[in-house]
Enzyme design. Sequence first.
Site, PDB file in Angstrom:
ATOM      1  CD  GLU A 106      46.977  -8.809  86.045  1.00 51.83           C
ATOM      2  OE1 GLU A 106      47.281  -8.430  84.888  1.00 51.83           O
ATOM      3  OE2 GLU A 106      47.574  -8.459  87.059  1.00 51.83           O
ATOM      4  CG  ASP A 108      46.426  -8.793  89.924  1.00 53.74           C
ATOM      5  OD1 ASP A 108      46.769  -9.745  89.231  1.00 53.74           O
ATOM      6  OD2 ASP A 108      46.501  -7.598  89.552  1.00 53.74           O
ATOM      7  CD  GLU A 110      50.500  -7.233  92.627  1.00 51.94           C
ATOM      8  OE1 GLU A 110      51.084  -6.292  93.206  1.00 51.94           O
ATOM      9  OE2 GLU A 110      50.366  -7.291  91.406  1.00 51.94           O
TER      10      GLU A 110
END
Length: 293
Positions: A106, A108, A110
């Site tokens: 993953e 990311d 955010e």
Amino acid sequence: MASYNYSISSVVLLLLMLCTFGSFSTSSAGNFFKDFDITWGDGRAKVLDNGKILALSLDKASGSGIQSKNEYLFGKIDMQLKLVPGNSAGTVTTYYLSSQGPNHDEIDFEFLGNLSGEPYIVHTNVYTQGKGDREQQFYLWFDPTADFHTYSILWNPHTIIFYIDGTPIRVFDNLESHGISFPKNQPMRVYSSLWNADDWATRGGLIKTDWSQAPFTASLRNFKANACVWKSEKSSCKNSSTKPWSSQELDSESQERLKWVHKNYMVYNYCEDTKRFPQGLPQECTFNTTSTN
Ligand SMILES: *[C@@H]1O[C@H](CO)[C@@H](O)[C@H](O)[C@H]1NC(C)=O
Ligand SMILES: *[C@@H]1O[C@H](CO)[C@@H](O)[C@H](O)[C@H]1NC(C)=O
Ligand SMILES: *[C@@H]1O[C@H](CO)[C@@H](O)[C@H](O)[C@H]1NC(C)=O
């Protein structure tokens, strides 16, 4: 006559470019109907403006989210986002790549909301083989709610680079030769969502989401995947090492930009959190290629 020739050759050039790009890279012009599925939120995520805009929304009952129809294995993925304005404390907008399964990879982005006028935090992480704990956080040098900005993930077999408006903010190099795993074999989809995380996002839940401001909305546009699509166990790229993003390493100007971001905007770096890792920092932290010293 001269201008006539010029325009003919421009058209030919344009056609040539279209053909070349068309055959050597899957680059979508960005239509949310075509590129994404709305996966949750019961009508709270909406495609607008003939597919050009995707609006995510969050209220007390639910957030919302989307995922790309395609899976990708390497490429450069761009998305423009305009984040929740005003009092967005407790809300989290996500934009990330992820594979599936317990040993998933993953990458990311955010975006942690904040009280009106207080700065957003961009939270980044990299998971390899199901293991994350590699957070780096940054403030931004602009107001991410006033306009759209481009957030990009460059992912090739050698490195992962996070960019904001073309400025690199984070690099995660392939250090497999030192026994550190790197996302390389699992195709990933692109995801985005807006949800409530007031139990952790505001420095451990310090500030609660103000539901009187709901619904909260974030918008996405200009999704662009210069990437290899993974379909039926095969890559759409014959030879991904011929791609412009495949060998991209930071030139000296980008190195300087990266240092500028880290010096002025970095909020948290797991590689400096010795309290959290009393047994010693994660191994990749000792191979710091962007170190200033
Ligand atoms: C919110 O604003 C405060 C005060 O400026 C700041 O310390 C904090 O890092 C910001 N972000 C979050 C997610 O709390
Ligand atoms: C892929 O392209 C690179 C760079 O052009 C070349 O060096 C390599 O030999 C090619 N690999 C294959 C399998 O064709
Ligand atoms: C490497 O060092 C630089 C400068 O000290 C820092 O900004 C950067 O975050 C470090 N990288 C990692 C992965 O810790």
